[in-house]
Design a protein around this motif. Structure first.
Motif, PDB file in Angstrom:
ATOM      1  N   THR A 143       0.824  -1.205   0.000  1.00 27.55           N
ATOM      2  CA  THR A 143       0.000   0.000   0.000  1.00 27.55           C
ATOM      3  C   THR A 143       0.860   1.259   0.000  1.00 27.55           C
ATOM      4  OG1 THR A 143      -1.742  -1.178   1.211  1.00 27.55           O
ATOM      5  CG2 THR A 143      -1.833   1.227   1.229  1.00 27.55           C
ATOM      6  N   ALA A 144       1.954   1.240   0.764  1.00 28.98           N
ATOM      7  CA  ALA A 144       2.848   2.393   0.791  1.00 28.98           C
ATOM      8  C   ALA A 144       3.449   2.653  -0.588  1.00 28.98           C
ATOM      9  CB  ALA A 144       3.957   2.167   1.815  1.00 28.98           C
ATOM     10  N   CYS A 145       3.766   1.594  -1.320  1.00 30.60           N
ATOM     11  CA  CYS A 145       4.303   1.769  -2.681  1.00 30.60           C
ATOM     12  C   CYS A 145       3.256   2.362  -3.617  1.00 30.60           C
ATOM     13  CB  CYS A 145       4.800   0.427  -3.209  1.00 30.60           C
ATOM     14  SG  CYS A 145       6.326  -0.146  -2.438  1.00 30.60           S
ATOM     15  N   TYR A 146       2.008   1.924  -3.485  1.00 36.57           N
ATOM     16  CA  TYR A 146       0.938   2.513  -4.291  1.00 36.57           C
ATOM     17  C   TYR A 146       0.800   4.007  -3.990  1.00 36.57           C
ATOM     18  CZ  TYR A 146      -1.005  -1.842  -6.153  1.00 36.57           C
ATOM     19  OH  TYR A 146      -1.196  -2.994  -6.843  1.00 36.57           O
ATOM     20  N   CYS A 147       0.840   4.345  -2.711  1.00 38.02           N
ATOM     21  CA  CYS A 147       0.722   5.765  -2.337  1.00 38.02           C
ATOM     22  C   CYS A 147       1.905   6.572  -2.855  1.00 38.02           C
ATOM     23  CB  CYS A 147       0.619   5.896  -0.823  1.00 38.02           C
ATOM     24  SG  CYS A 147      -0.893   5.210  -0.126  1.00 38.02           S
ATOM     25  N   LEU A 148       3.111   5.985  -2.787  1.00 42.01           N
ATOM     26  CA  LEU A 148       4.294   6.669  -3.300  1.00 42.01           C
ATOM     27  C   LEU A 148       4.172   6.898  -4.798  1.00 42.01           C
ATOM     28  CD1 LEU A 148       7.146   7.772  -2.887  1.00 42.01           C
ATOM     29  CD2 LEU A 148       8.023   5.436  -3.186  1.00 42.01           C
ATOM     30  N   MET A 149       3.666   5.899  -5.517  1.00 44.96           N
ATOM     31  CA  MET A 149       3.456   6.072  -6.952  1.00 44.96           C
ATOM     32  C   MET A 149       2.487   7.229  -7.212  1.00 44.96           C
ATOM     33  SD  MET A 149       1.605   3.538  -9.703  1.00 44.96           S
ATOM     34  CE  MET A 149       0.015   3.914  -8.973  1.00 44.96           C
ATOM     35  N   GLY A 150       1.411   7.315  -6.422  1.00 47.86           N
ATOM     36  CA  GLY A 150       0.464   8.409  -6.594  1.00 47.86           C
ATOM     37  C   GLY A 150       1.103   9.759  -6.332  1.00 47.86           C
ATOM     38  N   LEU A 151       1.965   9.845  -5.304  1.00 50.91           N
ATOM     39  CA  LEU A 151       2.667  11.093  -5.018  1.00 50.91           C
ATOM     40  C   LEU A 151       3.590  11.481  -6.175  1.00 50.91           C
ATOM     41  CD1 LEU A 151       3.653  10.624  -1.259  1.00 50.91           C
ATOM     42  CD2 LEU A 151       2.099  12.347  -2.184  1.00 50.91           C
ATOM     43  N   VAL A 152       4.288  10.501  -6.718  1.00 46.79           N
ATOM     44  CA  VAL A 152       5.207  10.782  -7.831  1.00 46.79           C
ATOM     45  C   VAL A 152       4.449  11.274  -9.051  1.00 46.79           C
ATOM     46  CG1 VAL A 152       6.784   9.709  -9.487  1.00 46.79           C
ATOM     47  CG2 VAL A 152       7.016   9.209  -7.046  1.00 46.79           C
ATOM     48  N   LEU A 153       3.387  10.570  -9.416  1.00 53.03           N
ATOM     49  CA  LEU A 153       2.626  10.969 -10.602  1.00 53.03           C
ATOM     50  C   LEU A 153       1.907  12.301 -10.373  1.00 53.03           C
ATOM     51  CD1 LEU A 153       1.099   7.608 -11.896  1.00 53.03           C
ATOM     52  CD2 LEU A 153       3.318   8.652 -12.353  1.00 53.03           C
ATOM     53  N   GLY A 154       1.399  12.519  -9.153  1.00 50.58           N
ATOM     54  CA  GLY A 154       0.758  13.794  -8.861  1.00 50.58           C
ATOM     55  C   GLY A 154       1.735  14.950  -8.947  1.00 50.58           C
ATOM     56  N   THR A 155       2.950  14.753  -8.430  1.00 52.75           N
ATOM     57  CA  THR A 155       3.978  15.792  -8.516  1.00 52.75           C
ATOM     58  C   THR A 155       4.367  16.048  -9.963  1.00 52.75           C
ATOM     59  OG1 THR A 155       4.826  15.088  -6.362  1.00 52.75           O
ATOM     60  CG2 THR A 155       6.274  16.465  -7.711  1.00 52.75           C
ATOM     61  N   LEU A 156       4.485  14.984 -10.738  1.00 50.79           N
ATOM     62  CA  LEU A 156       4.793  15.129 -12.160  1.00 50.79           C
ATOM     63  C   LEU A 156       3.710  15.922 -12.871  1.00 50.79           C
ATOM     64  CD1 LEU A 156       6.537  14.371 -14.641  1.00 50.79           C
ATOM     65  CD2 LEU A 156       5.185  12.262 -14.815  1.00 50.79           C
ATOM     66  N   ALA A 157       2.445  15.640 -12.545  1.00 49.67           N
ATOM     67  CA  ALA A 157       1.339  16.351 -13.187  1.00 49.67           C
ATOM     68  C   ALA A 157       1.359  17.834 -12.827  1.00 49.67           C
ATOM     69  CB  ALA A 157       0.009  15.723 -12.779  1.00 49.67           C
ATOM     70  N   GLN A 158       1.688  18.140 -11.589  1.00 46.57           N
ATOM     71  CA  GLN A 158       1.727  19.536 -11.158  1.00 46.57           C
ATOM     72  C   GLN A 158       2.865  20.312 -11.806  1.00 46.57           C
ATOM     73  OE1 GLN A 158       1.845  18.994  -6.865  1.00 46.57           O
ATOM     74  NE2 GLN A 158      -0.314  19.576  -6.698  1.00 46.57           N
TER      75      GLN A 158
END
Length: 385
Positions: A148-163
């Motif tokens: 679950t932590a890896c899924y959340c980290l992936m979301g943070l990475v992609l969200g930061t990339l989108a921003q």
């Protein structure tokens, strides 16, 4: 779940929502119909492997597009790094995802999910022996957080990339967060990897839907068709096939009428579950530990618990939905006890079951819980330095 994944895939591959729902539903129904429980278990194992591969691919490619780990930690939104909020109680306008509603409501939710939900219980009942069941649950308790932590980290990475950028992926995070990953898959990955990730998402859908169809079929056959009678293997198989086909069609139909119930799909799925999990847990605990609650009382309590949660959903929006797991259980126990006490007793009280606590596992999981909370609390400092 079928609707949720179909919505994601619609934006990833360009198919219509109707076509995507039909593909997921028909393929899943086919292997459930032909393979039964073994197909569900082996299919889930393969599908989990595909999901983990997809997770690693998105995480690695996302970090590369950002410019590496240091670029990620320098640009990530600090507010997104707060994993544990001790100030929110899920009352009024505060943050619903606070520590206490997640801890107490989550305890009821996951006890129900792993202890009383047919889609999970049927897997455990298919195990070789009780030792295998204990080891399976222990492994799940230990491994679930890192994944679950890896899924959340992936979301943070992609969200930061989108921003950091512009275009469809950047627009997704501002509009519908659920579209962030599929739009990244479609626009940010090479064609071959895009295909692999689409297969991973399809696998996630089929894993959840196959469990639902198979568990509904098993419960229907045992409780309503067989009903304790001695039937031949052929008759049992025909009944199972008919029930599987029926519930597969029902799931398909419901997928077409499901709408947006929450800000994100993961919230919508857990919000629906929270209506039922508390009463479900209370019913099973009553059957095992409270002999004086009879079947009449248990049924009345189950209905009352669900009704209370639906009323809270409709008329008390200030109460965070994670608390429904608790309110539903308490309402179920209260009504079940009163109803059983008020009416005539048809049978002698049952004997309460004896719980077999495996203390090494309990101690290990308790220590792991403390470590998880400590890690999550320190996460902002670790990532931001």
């Amino acid at each position: 779940m079928m609707y949720a994944v179909a919505l994601i895939l619609t934006h990833a591959v360009g198919l219509s929502l109707t076509a995507t729902i039909l593909i997921i539903g028909v393929v899943t129904l086919a292997y459930c119909y032909l393979g039964g429980m073994k197909a569900v278990v082996y299919g889930d194992a393969i599908q989990m492997g595909l999901l983990l591969v997809g997770l690693v691919i998105c995480l690695v490619v996302g970090l590369d597009r950002l410019g590496g780990w240091h670029a990620f930690t320098a640009n990530v939104d600090p507010a997104r790094l707060v994993a544990v909020d001790y100030s929110g109680f899920g009352l009024g306008d505060d943050n619903g995802f606070g520590f206490w509603p997640m801890l107490i409501g989550g305890l009821f939710l996951y006890c129900a999910y792993y202890g009383a939900d047919q889609s999970q219980a049927q897997r455990l009942l298919s195990a070789r022996d009780s030792t295998t069941v204990r080891r399976t649950l222990l492994a799940n308790g230990l491994i679930r957080f890192p994944i679950t932590a890896c899924y959340c980290l992936m979301g943070l990475v992609l969200g930061t990339l989108a921003q950091q950028g512009s275009g469809p992926v950047a627009e997704a995070i501002a509009g519908e967060p659920d579209l962030l990953v599929p739009m990244f898959i479609r626009n940010g990955l090479p064609a071959g990897l895009t295909g692999l990730l689409i297969v991973a998402i399809f696998s996630a859908a089929m894993s959840s839907v196959s469990s639902a169809i198979n568990s509904l079929s098993a419960a229907s056959v045992e409780d309503f068709i067989v009903g304790g009678r001695d039937v031949s293997d052929g008759a049992y198989m025909r009944a199972s096939h008919a029930a599987t086909l029926f519930w597969g069609i029902v799931c398909l139909g419901l997928a077409f009428v499901t709408g947006h119930l929450a800000a994100t799909l993961i919230e919508a799925i857990n919000k629906i579950g929270s209506v039922f999990f508390g009463p479900l847990l209370a019913t099973f605990v009553s059957a095992i530990l409270w002999p004086r609650i009879d079947a009449r009382g248990a049924n009345a309590g189950l209905v009352a618990g669900v009704a209370v949660n639906v009323a809270l959903w409709l008329f008390v929006p200030a109460l965070f939905w994670f608390w429904w797991n608790v309110t539903g259980a308490l309402a179920c126990w209260a009504i079940a006890g009163l109803t059983s006490r008020a009416g005539p007793r048809a049978h002698a009280p049952r004997t309460a079951a004896t719980l077999d606590w495996h203390w090494p596992s309990v101690t290990l999981l308790a220590a792991w819980f403390v470590a998880i909370v400590a890690f999550a609390s320190a996460l902002p400092l670790m990532l931001r330095g």
